[in-house]
Write an enzyme that holds these catalytic residues in place. Structure first.
Site, PDB file in Angstrom:
ATOM      1  N   HIS A 160      10.421   2.238   1.093  1.00  0.00           N
ATOM      2  CA  HIS A 160      11.216   3.349   0.663  1.00  0.00           C
ATOM      3  C   HIS A 160      11.469   4.104   1.877  1.00  0.00           C
ATOM      4  O   HIS A 160      10.783   3.694   2.999  1.00  0.00           O
ATOM      5  CB  HIS A 160      10.507   4.213  -0.484  1.00  0.00           C
ATOM      6  CG  HIS A 160       9.403   4.596  -0.023  1.00  0.00           C
ATOM      7  ND1 HIS A 160       8.280   4.080  -0.082  1.00  0.00           N
ATOM      8  CD2 HIS A 160       9.083   5.972   0.010  1.00  0.00           C
ATOM      9  CE1 HIS A 160       7.088   4.732   0.367  1.00  0.00           C
ATOM     10  NE2 HIS A 160       7.596   6.055   0.245  1.00  0.00           N
TER      11      HIS A 160
ATOM     12  N   HIS B  91      10.819   7.362   2.672  1.00  0.00           N
ATOM     13  CA  HIS B  91       9.923   8.487   3.265  1.00  0.00           C
ATOM     14  C   HIS B  91       9.436   8.000   4.757  1.00  0.00           C
ATOM     15  O   HIS B  91       9.248   6.907   4.978  1.00  0.00           O
ATOM     16  CB  HIS B  91       8.761   8.565   2.387  1.00  0.00           C
ATOM     17  CG  HIS B  91       9.162   9.299   1.043  1.00  0.00           C
ATOM     18  ND1 HIS B  91       8.459   9.337   0.063  1.00  0.00           N
ATOM     19  CD2 HIS B  91      10.380  10.050   0.798  1.00  0.00           C
ATOM     20  CE1 HIS B  91       9.031  10.086  -0.913  1.00  0.00           C
ATOM     21  NE2 HIS B  91      10.126  10.329  -0.312  1.00  0.00           N
TER      22      HIS B  91
ATOM     23  N   ASP C  69       6.769   8.534   6.369  1.00  0.00           N
ATOM     24  CA  ASP C  69       5.491   7.878   6.653  1.00  0.00           C
ATOM     25  C   ASP C  69       5.379   6.346   6.525  1.00  0.00           C
ATOM     26  O   ASP C  69       4.463   5.636   6.662  1.00  0.00           O
ATOM     27  CB  ASP C  69       4.223   8.516   6.084  1.00  0.00           C
ATOM     28  CG  ASP C  69       4.393   8.446   4.521  1.00  0.00           C
ATOM     29  OD1 ASP C  69       5.755   8.268   4.001  1.00  0.00           O
ATOM     30  OD2 ASP C  69       3.449   8.387   3.660  1.00  0.00           O
ATOM     31  N   HIS C  70       6.740   5.782   6.031  1.00  0.00           N
ATOM     32  CA  HIS C  70       6.874   4.416   5.793  1.00  0.00           C
ATOM     33  C   HIS C  70       8.035   3.764   6.931  1.00  0.00           C
ATOM     34  O   HIS C  70       7.948   2.464   6.915  1.00  0.00           O
ATOM     35  CB  HIS C  70       7.376   3.885   4.300  1.00  0.00           C
ATOM     36  CG  HIS C  70       5.941   4.512   3.534  1.00  0.00           C
ATOM     37  ND1 HIS C  70       5.128   3.301   2.771  1.00  0.00           N
ATOM     38  CD2 HIS C  70       5.659   5.493   3.019  1.00  0.00           C
ATOM     39  CE1 HIS C  70       4.021   3.952   2.225  1.00  0.00           C
ATOM     40  NE2 HIS C  70       4.403   5.187   2.197  1.00  0.00           N
TER      41      HIS C  70
ATOM     42  N   HIS D 117       8.656   6.341  -8.055  1.00  0.00           N
ATOM     43  CA  HIS D 117       8.220   7.253  -7.030  1.00  0.00           C
ATOM     44  C   HIS D 117       9.303   8.232  -6.663  1.00  0.00           C
ATOM     45  O   HIS D 117      10.153   8.325  -7.448  1.00  0.00           O
ATOM     46  CB  HIS D 117       7.908   6.426  -5.760  1.00  0.00           C
ATOM     47  CG  HIS D 117       7.435   7.206  -4.527  1.00  0.00           C
ATOM     48  ND1 HIS D 117       6.230   7.999  -4.547  1.00  0.00           N
ATOM     49  CD2 HIS D 117       7.758   7.319  -3.053  1.00  0.00           C
ATOM     50  CE1 HIS D 117       5.990   8.654  -3.546  1.00  0.00           C
ATOM     51  NE2 HIS D 117       6.805   8.088  -2.560  1.00  0.00           N
TER      52      HIS D 117
ATOM     53  N   ASP E 286       4.680   3.328  -2.316  1.00  0.00           N
ATOM     54  CA  ASP E 286       4.098   4.161  -3.174  1.00  0.00           C
ATOM     55  C   ASP E 286       4.582   4.520  -4.570  1.00  0.00           C
ATOM     56  O   ASP E 286       5.742   4.045  -4.720  1.00  0.00           O
ATOM     57  CB  ASP E 286       4.529   5.625  -2.358  1.00  0.00           C
ATOM     58  CG  ASP E 286       3.847   5.746  -0.828  1.00  0.00           C
ATOM     59  OD1 ASP E 286       3.198   4.941  -0.646  1.00  0.00           O
ATOM     60  OD2 ASP E 286       4.151   6.724  -0.385  1.00  0.00           O
TER      61      ASP E 286
ATOM     62  N   HIS F  12      -3.192   3.518   1.332  1.00  0.00           N
ATOM     63  CA  HIS F  12      -2.601   5.029   1.250  1.00  0.00           C
ATOM     64  C   HIS F  12      -3.384   6.092   0.895  1.00  0.00           C
ATOM     65  O   HIS F  12      -2.922   6.963  -0.265  1.00  0.00           O
ATOM     66  CB  HIS F  12      -1.391   4.692   0.267  1.00  0.00           C
ATOM     67  CG  HIS F  12      -0.227   5.779   0.662  1.00  0.00           C
ATOM     68  ND1 HIS F  12       0.054   6.958  -0.234  1.00  0.00           N
ATOM     69  CD2 HIS F  12       0.891   6.006   1.521  1.00  0.00           C
ATOM     70  CE1 HIS F  12       0.930   7.588   0.258  1.00  0.00           C
ATOM     71  NE2 HIS F  12       1.342   6.880   1.183  1.00  0.00           N
TER      72      HIS F  12
END
Length: 594
Positions: free
Chosen positions: A241, A243, A245-246, A367, A454, A523
């Protein structure tokens, strides 16, 4: 300063001898991660029995054992105990091919406390993980690693079960886990932003000598250089996805890959939600980056937003081939992939090994952004040859095979025997019959790895992830009253769910629903330090209680920490990392062929 002139040389010699001996720790006593490296791996063995190749592989595994242990094994098998380590290993390998009973990872006496060996299975039975705790044996199975630079030594491996484990999904083979060709390496196990103790989300799947990456959080390129993942060997990248942090680490990672990748190599393939193509084009063009590998971007379109009924803004959209390839390294050929009638996306099907193939599918999860989970499935494989059935018959006909068929080596027939169908037969010169149903085992179920992004609800992945051998699931928050949490577990779960994340109990329940064979939790919130044994043990137990899995099949991930020494064994390379007294100074690697 107090050493005498005579004591100093003697002491230095002793230190050199001690350090040299570390490289010869038996591989069944080594950790794939020391307490310093602590990278969670999942290695999966799938080796067909082809005697010439298998003998070589088995010899390589055995030759790493101490000479005394090899002599002990030879003595127990009734073999001569004189000769070099290579000669001893060859004798044991040949005996293994004839009898099918020698496993290089098994101890000669009782199983080590650091290794839990699963029983052999029938071709129809599911694979079972073989577990090696992360901090198994740097020096010996009985003792934890020594203290360094005045710091307190971390606890021994037997006190840290389930933390940063190595799991081998071994099939029913005479050679056990030898020749593992599929391995999961957790590069980053932290949530939100990276920290000194946990990097942002990233996971590598090794497939023989190539790697696929799942998510590329900030700092991934640093983690790659600490681990055994060669950037130039990364073929495909999957983003769950949008976000940060990914995916924030993806532009920088492309620059790192370009340093060692052959310029005319086939383009890398990058998969992710709609908008990923625009993200890369804008970022790389804005930064003026020109030294990039060739790549194509495949976007997954129509990912449902499951966490709210509020409409989401449409993803950034750019034409697939609307930019000059010289500007960002992007090549034409990227696809816009739509879901199939079952709601899942079929991404690719590629060959794997001599007889197999891999498929990758994706399905949506719930999510706070459109998110998918990826499932890598290996196709079913032909059964293995049974040497204990075939070799005696061939040896009995050795002379007549030479006279009548012109075969100097009876083992030359093994390939033909392996190709026999269940109803086929091979009649030997003396009238003996080798039947395909007896000589070759039944079809073997392929392995399955599910890597979820996530999520607070992954039920829509159940169709494609059912029966996964390894399920990688997030566990961002946990209710730990022993460590100060208040308000009750239901309240924490509601709050975690509202943010689109999961607790260990939610991850365990998903593993139970999917019928997963092993669960790898990742995570984690940065408030859960990986070195806190009690905290991580509590998280492991909470997930295991809901999953119905034994505790030794549930693992809490951690990623590499270069501030401590490590000794890791990874697909043929023994890498010894020595930490500088000042932990802020990068460590130095040296590698030798095992």
């Amino acid at each position: 300063d107090d050493w005498s002139t005579t004591a100093r040389p003697t002491t230095m010699i002793a230190i050199v001898v001690a350090l040299s001996s570390v490289a010869y720790v038996p591989w069944h006593c080594r950790s794939l991660h020391s307490p310093a490296a602590a990278r969670a791996t999942v290695a999966m063995a799938a080796t067909d029995v082809a005697p010439p190749a298998e003998a070589k592989q088995l010899i390589l595994d055995l030759i790493g054992l101490p000479r005394e242990e090899l002599r002990t094994r030879c003595k127990s098998e009734g073999l001569p105990i004189s000769g070099t380590k290579k000669e001893l290993s060859e004798r044991l390998a040949l005996r293994a091919l004839a009898a099918g009973g020698v496993t290089p990872s098994s101890a000669p006496a009782e199983p080590s406390a650091q290794t839990v060996v699963a029983p052999a299975r029938s071709p129809e039975a599911p694979v079972r993980p073989l577990v090696r705790p992360a901090d198994a044996a740097v020096v010996s199975p009985e003792r934890g690693p020594p203290a360094r630079n005045g710091r307190k030594a971390p606890p021994a491996a037997r006190d840290r079960p389930g933390i940063a484990a190595a799991v081998t999904l071994a099939e029913d083979s005479p050679h056990g886990a030898s020749g593992a060709d599929m391995e999961i390496i957790v590069l980053g196990s932290g949530a939100c932003s990276p920290s000194p103790i946990r990097s942002a989300s990233s996971l590598a799947l090794r497939l023989r000598d190539r790697h696929w990456l799942f998510d590329v959080g900030e700092g991934t390129q640093v983690q790659l250089q600490r681990c055994s993942v060669g950037p130039s060997r990364i073929d495909r990248i999957f983003v769950t996805h949008s976000h940060g942090d990914h995916c924030f680490g993806l532009p920088g990672l492309l620059c790192l890959i370009a340093r060692d990748r052959v310029r005319d190599a086939p383009p890398m393939e990058i998969y992710g939600p709609a908008g990923l193509r625009a993200f890369l084009r804008v970022t790389l063009r804005f930064s003026g980056t020109s030294f990039l590998p060739r790549y194509v971007v495949h976007e997954l379109h129509s990912i449902p937003f499951l966490h709210s009924r509020r409409p989401q803004p449409p993803p950034l959209s750019v034409p697939r081939d609307g930019m000059a390839v010289s500007e960002t390294g992007e090549q034409p050929g990227g696809r816009d992939i739509q879901p199939e009638p079952d709601g899942a996306w079929s991404l690719l099907r590629v060959p794997f090994g001599d007889e197999g193939h891999l498929t990758v599918r994706a399905a949506p999860v719930r999510h706070t952004a459109p998110t998918v989970g990826y499932v890598v499935t290996e196709g079913d494989k032909p059964g293995r040859l049974r040497p204990e059935v075939v070799l005696p018959l061939l040896e009995r006909n050795r002379a007549r095979l030479l006279d009548e068929w012109g075969l100097r080596d009876p083992s030359a027939l093994l390939k033909k025997v392996k190709a026999l169908g269940p109803q086929d037969e091979l009649v030997l010169p003396d009238g003996g019959v080798i039947r395909g149903s007896d000589a070759v085992g039944g079809m073997r179920r392929g392995r399955k790895v599910a890597v979820l992004g996530d999520c607070c609800d992954a039920s829509l992945c159940a169709g494609i992830a059912q029966g996964a051998d390894v399920l990688v699931h997030e566990a961002t928050n946990a209710y730990l009253p022993k460590y100060g949490d208040r308000g009750g577990a239901p309240a924490l779960e509601r709050e975690t769910f509202s943010h689109g994340h999961s607790t260990p109990q939610m991850a365990g329940a998903t593993a139970k629903t999917f019928g997963a064979k092993a669960l790898l939790l990742n995570h984690f919130s940065q408030r859960y330090p990986p070195d806190s044994v009690g905290v991580m043990r509590a998280i492991q137990r909470a997930a295991a209680a809901q999953s119905g899995l034994p505790e030794d099949r549930v693992f809490t991930a951690r990623d590499a920490n270069p501030s401590r020494p490590r000794l890791s064994y990874c697909y043929g390379l023994l890498r010894k990392q020595t930490a500088h007294p000042n932990s802020a100074i990068p460590s130095v690697f040296s590698s030798t062929r095992s």
